[in-house]
Design a protein around this motif. Structure first.
Motif, PDB file in Angstrom:
ATOM      1  N   ASN A 111       7.913  13.271 -11.089  1.00 56.18           N
ATOM      2  CA  ASN A 111       7.691  14.760 -11.445  1.00 56.18           C
ATOM      3  C   ASN A 111       6.967  14.628 -12.780  1.00 56.18           C
ATOM      4  O   ASN A 111       7.448  15.541 -13.872  1.00 56.18           O
ATOM      5  N   ASN A 112       6.025  13.883 -12.958  1.00 53.82           N
ATOM      6  CA  ASN A 112       5.240  13.867 -14.128  1.00 53.82           C
ATOM      7  C   ASN A 112       3.736  14.092 -13.984  1.00 53.82           C
ATOM      8  O   ASN A 112       3.508  14.679 -12.711  1.00 53.82           O
ATOM      9  N   SER A 113       2.793  13.647 -14.751  1.00 53.74           N
ATOM     10  CA  SER A 113       1.551  13.985 -14.371  1.00 53.74           C
ATOM     11  C   SER A 113       0.840  12.564 -14.446  1.00 53.74           C
ATOM     12  O   SER A 113      -0.525  12.570 -14.676  1.00 53.74           O
ATOM     13  N   PHE A 114       1.314  11.407 -13.881  1.00 50.33           N
ATOM     14  CA  PHE A 114       0.431  10.419 -13.627  1.00 50.33           C
ATOM     15  C   PHE A 114      -0.716  10.387 -12.708  1.00 50.33           C
ATOM     16  O   PHE A 114      -0.304  11.108 -11.633  1.00 50.33           O
ATOM     17  N   SER A 115      -1.717   9.983 -12.939  1.00 47.78           N
ATOM     18  CA  SER A 115      -2.659   9.958 -11.865  1.00 47.78           C
ATOM     19  C   SER A 115      -3.645   8.489 -11.600  1.00 47.78           C
ATOM     20  O   SER A 115      -2.945   7.627 -12.513  1.00 47.78           O
ATOM     21  N   GLY A 116      -4.558   8.368 -10.665  1.00 46.35           N
ATOM     22  CA  GLY A 116      -4.947   7.201 -10.670  1.00 46.35           C
ATOM     23  C   GLY A 116      -4.402   6.375  -9.667  1.00 46.35           C
ATOM     24  O   GLY A 116      -3.607   6.666  -8.976  1.00 46.35           O
ATOM     25  N   PRO A 117      -4.834   5.066  -9.678  1.00 51.52           N
ATOM     26  CA  PRO A 117      -4.445   4.225  -8.581  1.00 51.52           C
ATOM     27  C   PRO A 117      -2.884   3.808  -8.666  1.00 51.52           C
ATOM     28  O   PRO A 117      -2.339   3.928  -9.810  1.00 51.52           O
ATOM     29  N   ASN A 135       5.943  12.931  -6.677  1.00 48.01           N
ATOM     30  CA  ASN A 135       5.484  14.310  -7.590  1.00 48.01           C
ATOM     31  C   ASN A 135       4.653  14.113  -8.735  1.00 48.01           C
ATOM     32  O   ASN A 135       5.156  14.575  -9.808  1.00 48.01           O
ATOM     33  N   ASN A 136       3.577  13.416  -8.679  1.00 42.25           N
ATOM     34  CA  ASN A 136       2.615  12.812  -9.371  1.00 42.25           C
ATOM     35  C   ASN A 136       1.363  13.290  -8.911  1.00 42.25           C
ATOM     36  O   ASN A 136       1.280  13.984  -7.817  1.00 42.25           O
ATOM     37  N   LYS A 137       0.383  12.599  -9.508  1.00 37.58           N
ATOM     38  CA  LYS A 137      -1.307  12.610  -8.780  1.00 37.58           C
ATOM     39  C   LYS A 137      -1.662  11.594  -8.550  1.00 37.58           C
ATOM     40  O   LYS A 137      -3.011  11.167  -8.683  1.00 37.58           O
ATOM     41  N   PHE A 138      -0.858  10.492  -8.300  1.00 36.95           N
ATOM     42  CA  PHE A 138      -1.609   9.196  -7.925  1.00 36.95           C
ATOM     43  C   PHE A 138      -2.530   9.201  -6.717  1.00 36.95           C
ATOM     44  O   PHE A 138      -2.240  10.081  -6.034  1.00 36.95           O
ATOM     45  N   ASN A 139      -3.592   8.301  -6.649  1.00 37.25           N
ATOM     46  CA  ASN A 139      -4.320   8.732  -5.458  1.00 37.25           C
ATOM     47  C   ASN A 139      -5.005   7.266  -5.431  1.00 37.25           C
ATOM     48  O   ASN A 139      -4.567   6.239  -5.882  1.00 37.25           O
ATOM     49  N   VAL A 156      11.608   3.043  -1.793  1.00 38.49           N
ATOM     50  CA  VAL A 156      10.451   3.277  -2.392  1.00 38.49           C
ATOM     51  C   VAL A 156      10.230   4.716  -2.010  1.00 38.49           C
ATOM     52  O   VAL A 156      10.058   5.246  -0.998  1.00 38.49           O
ATOM     53  N   VAL A 157       9.928   5.469  -3.003  1.00 39.41           N
ATOM     54  CA  VAL A 157       9.891   6.809  -3.168  1.00 39.41           C
ATOM     55  C   VAL A 157       8.415   7.209  -3.583  1.00 39.41           C
ATOM     56  O   VAL A 157       8.255   7.345  -4.632  1.00 39.41           O
ATOM     57  N   LEU A 158       7.367   7.436  -2.778  1.00 38.79           N
ATOM     58  CA  LEU A 158       6.234   7.872  -3.197  1.00 38.79           C
ATOM     59  C   LEU A 158       5.657   9.364  -2.744  1.00 38.79           C
ATOM     60  O   LEU A 158       4.322   9.484  -2.689  1.00 38.79           O
ATOM     61  N   GLY A 159       6.329   9.915  -2.248  1.00 41.78           N
ATOM     62  CA  GLY A 159       6.061  11.326  -1.594  1.00 41.78           C
ATOM     63  C   GLY A 159       5.265  12.254  -2.725  1.00 41.78           C
ATOM     64  O   GLY A 159       5.530  12.188  -3.897  1.00 41.78           O
ATOM     65  N   ASN A 160       4.661  13.249  -2.031  1.00 36.07           N
ATOM     66  CA  ASN A 160       3.877  14.093  -2.913  1.00 36.07           C
ATOM     67  C   ASN A 160       2.714  13.829  -3.834  1.00 36.07           C
ATOM     68  O   ASN A 160       3.018  14.168  -5.092  1.00 36.07           O
ATOM     69  N   ASN A 161       2.035  12.741  -3.488  1.00 32.72           N
ATOM     70  CA  ASN A 161       1.019  12.277  -4.216  1.00 32.72           C
ATOM     71  C   ASN A 161      -0.332  12.277  -3.577  1.00 32.72           C
ATOM     72  O   ASN A 161      -0.355  13.145  -2.517  1.00 32.72           O
ATOM     73  N   SER A 184       3.802  13.627   2.340  1.00 30.39           N
ATOM     74  CA  SER A 184       2.810  14.668   1.753  1.00 30.39           C
ATOM     75  C   SER A 184       1.861  13.866   0.991  1.00 30.39           C
ATOM     76  O   SER A 184       1.635  14.104  -0.335  1.00 30.39           O
ATOM     77  N   ASN A 185       1.154  12.933   1.791  1.00 36.31           N
ATOM     78  CA  ASN A 185       0.111  11.793   0.931  1.00 36.31           C
ATOM     79  C   ASN A 185      -1.228  11.987   2.035  1.00 36.31           C
ATOM     80  O   ASN A 185      -1.386  13.018   2.518  1.00 36.31           O
ATOM     81  N   GLN A 186      -1.964  11.171   1.892  1.00 36.07           N
ATOM     82  CA  GLN A 186      -3.230  11.246   2.885  1.00 36.07           C
ATOM     83  C   GLN A 186      -3.159   9.782   3.552  1.00 36.07           C
ATOM     84  O   GLN A 186      -4.218   9.282   4.051  1.00 36.07           O
ATOM     85  N   PHE A 187      -2.049   9.227   3.773  1.00 33.36           N
ATOM     86  CA  PHE A 187      -2.024   7.718   4.687  1.00 33.36           C
ATOM     87  C   PHE A 187      -2.735   8.087   5.894  1.00 33.36           C
ATOM     88  O   PHE A 187      -2.259   9.309   6.481  1.00 33.36           O
ATOM     89  N   GLU A 188      -3.219   6.884   6.476  1.00 32.08           N
ATOM     90  CA  GLU A 188      -4.083   7.236   7.733  1.00 32.08           C
ATOM     91  C   GLU A 188      -3.783   5.881   8.648  1.00 32.08           C
ATOM     92  O   GLU A 188      -2.819   4.849   7.885  1.00 32.08           O
TER      93      GLU A 188
END
Length: 631
Positions: A111-117, A135-139, A156-161, A184-188
């Motif tokens: 629940n922060n605003s981290f982004s990037g890899p 709940n960040n903006k990692f990509n 390991v909890v990486l949801g909503n990025n 709620s990511n874009q894993f394929e």
């Protein structure tokens, strides 16, 4: 003496998650000087942006477990991790600084605003057991080797990025992994063949495809929604068409068929205004109208007559009900439901039951009249019933806001808020009052409700809860009841083949956990006896191991000073669904404790929590702290 604590910063400006638990008799002293570790943390902070909430990280410090070091997690007086949740942080997670910490087991920046890899060289933190980046903006993609060598990793909890690419295969190298949340990511690509025995996963709403591995087919179906996946627990995989000629033929046929449908639609649209769900309505009318020997509708005492059980409802005939405009609401384990709007505009719900032949006609009618005499603000009123040997109809009022299950588990539009904490508290208080009324008015029934679950908690115009499908166990076919009704998924039914007057309280406990966590009890979907222990097990494992904010549904939008009350309700839920019937609370104690809850902690409660902080600032939950029976 047991103690209650609230984890919070000394300024009290933004309290961290409150801890409501039973502590050991005395605190275990700190293990020594944390000067070197404090320097590493200050170096870590340099890479963060908007880190004003960490301004109290100052040297010199001999003990990181002192309250002034915001976000530090301690176990037995030893610094073991960071919980920097909901602080608006950004920047970079500097792994090198953290690698200098001697006993670093847990990192949460949810629940922060981290982004990037994804943080590079994470696997240099070989002792890390819990990672929360949700709940960040990692990509971007995550390297296959990202978790190599981290054999102690459990969560390991990486949801909503916005992570992309394949699921890293190094997750298969974690023998103790029990919780993997990538939703709620874009894993394929395909899901790897996870083998860990106690693993709970969530892969929903990604771009995954292919067959679900056999090792994961015992998971909740909702863990795979929003992908192009097939196989248990979803629909079976369809055989692939390999011949390109067949593909061309199908494409042409579909095109021609679509053109015909469009033409017919345009012609029919000019002639008649379509009625919504007309096909379902026609089928409903056809099946429900019972022909006499002469082939005409016969309105006799046996066929075609509704039996009303309430005097404050306008009377109508079955034929009027069948001819009213109708809407299909759904189909469940007992039958279909329809919303019928009569000519006066009054909506009713018609429930069809086919497996309701456990008693004879007279006993059935007497039981329905008994239910019709029940009257409580938190019970959905039974208005009328219809009886024939093949099937039964129950007519009830219509609840405007649907079921609690639909609000907890249906995918909402971006602008539609979830149920907040005050609303959920009002709902569970109303549910407990309605259940208490059933216990009082139906003292001879072992199961006053018998089928208490979120889809049977309906919500009225002001979101007041209305219990439905109550007290039907005596009339439902026993085999059908044991296969589908919630009461028969209780531990006592599974282990000892019987239910008790405390079984409905077990259902209430599971409902409380579902309400607080937003997670669906997956075993409810399985036919036959067997406890829905997965949700209780998951909650139990969290409170035993770490007691982090992940246990609560993020859609609640937590308010200041609400955490203590939420934790009280969570403990009530666990006490209600204790596997040991003798230790499980009875209905009076459960209802009393629920009614005592408030939306927020009072100033006195808050002060009592704060006074404990100087002694116990932050602590990992252990088995001694929160002694629940094994779920």
């Amino acid at each position: 003496m047991s103690r209650m604590i609230l984890i919070m910063d000394r300024s009290h400006a933004i309290p961290c998650l409150a801890v409501f638990c039973v502590l050991l008799l005395c605190a275990i002293p700190s293990s020594g000087d944390d000067t070197d570790s404090s320097r590493s943390l200050i170096e870590f902070r340099k890479f963060l942006t908007n880190a004003t909430m960490l301004n109290d990280w100052k040297e010199p410090v001999a003990n990181l477990c002192s309250p002034i070091w915001t976000g530090c997690v301690c176990t037995h007086g030893v610094f073991t991790g960071l919980k920097l949740e909901g602080m608006g942080l950004g920047g970079t997670i500097d792994i090198q600084s953290l690698s200098n910490l001697p006993s670093f087991y847990s990192l949460s920046v949810m629940n922060n605003s981290f982004s990037g890899p994804f943080p590079s060289d994470l696997n240099s933190l070989r002792k890390l057991r819990r990672l929360y980046l949700a709940n960040n903006k990692f990509n971007g993609g995550i390297q296959d080797k990202a978790f190599s060598g981290m054999t102690g990793m459990r969560r390991v909890v990486l949801g909503n990025n916005k992570f992309t690419g394949n699921i890293p295969l190094s997750l298969l190298q974690l023998p103790g992994l029990v919780d993997l949340q990538l939703q709620s990511n874009q894993f394929e690509g395909k899901i790897p063949d996870f083998w860990q025995a106690d693993l709970i996963v969530n892969f929903s709403y990604n771009k995954l495809e292919g067959s679900i591995p056999a090792t994961l087919r015992n998971q909740n179906a909702s863990a795979f929604y929003g992908n192009k996946l097939c196989g248990k627990p979803l629909d079976a995989c369809k055989p692939k068409i390999l011949t390109w000629k067949i593909g061309i033929i199908i494409a042409v046929a579909v095109g021609v068929g679509l053109a015909v449908v469009i033409i017919l639609f345009l012609i029919l649209r000019r002639r008649v205004k379509p009625l919504k769900y007309q096909k379902s309505i026609d089928k409903f009318h056809k099946e429900e109208q019972i022909p006499s020997k002469s082939g005409t509708f016969k309105n006799s005492s046996e066929h075609g007559k509704l039996q009303f059980v309430r005097n404050n409802r306008q009377r109508f005939e079955l034929e009027e009900l069948l001819r009213a405009s109708a809407e299909v609401l759904g189909s469940g384990s007992f039958g279909s439901s329809y919303k019928a709007v009569l000519f006066g505009g009054q909506p009713y719900v018609v429930r069809r039951f086919r497996q309701m032949n456990n008693v004879g006609k007279e006993e059935f009618q007497e039981h329905m009249r008994k239910l019709g005499r029940l009257s409580h603000p938190n019970l959905l009123p039974l208005v009328a019933f219809y009886h024939r040997k093949e099937e039964k109809l129950l007519i009830t009022d219509f609840a405007e806001n649907g079921s609690l299950a639909s609000h907890l588990h249906s995918k909402r539009s971006p602008n539609q808020p979830g149920l907040d904490w005050p609303t959920r508290l009002r709902i569970i208080k109303g549910v407990s009052r309605g259940l208490a009324y059933l216990y009082e008015e139906l003292p001879t029934l072992t199961l006053p409700h018998g089928h208490l679950k979120s889809s049977n908690v309906l919500l009225g115009s002001t979101f007041e809860p209305l219990l439905s499908d109550y007290a039907l166990v005596p009339v439902i076919d026993k085999d059908h009841a044991q296969k589908f009704m919630v009461a028969y998924k209780s531990p006592e039914s599974s282990q000892n083949d019987h239910v008790t007057r405390k079984t409905d309280i077990w259902s209430l406990g599971i409902l409380i956990l579902e309400l607080l966590t937003g997670k669906f009890p997956a075993n409810y979907l399985k036919q036959g006896r067997g406890p829905s222990a997965d949700l209780a097990t998951w909650v139990n494992s969290v409170v035993r191991e770490e007691w982090t904010g992940e246990v609560f549904d993020k859609d609640m939008n937590l308010a200041r000073r609400a955490e203590g009350q939420m934790l009280r309700l969570l403990k009530i839920g666990m006490c209600c669904c204790d596997w040991d019937v003798n230790k499980r609370w009875d209905w009076k104690e459960a209802v009393e404790k629920i009614q005592e809850l408030k939306e927020k902690d009072s100033d006195d409660d808050f002060s009592s929590y704060a006074s404990e902080v100087d002694v116990y600032s932050s602590r990992t939950m252990t088995d001694d702290d929160f002694s629940f029976s094994k779920a």
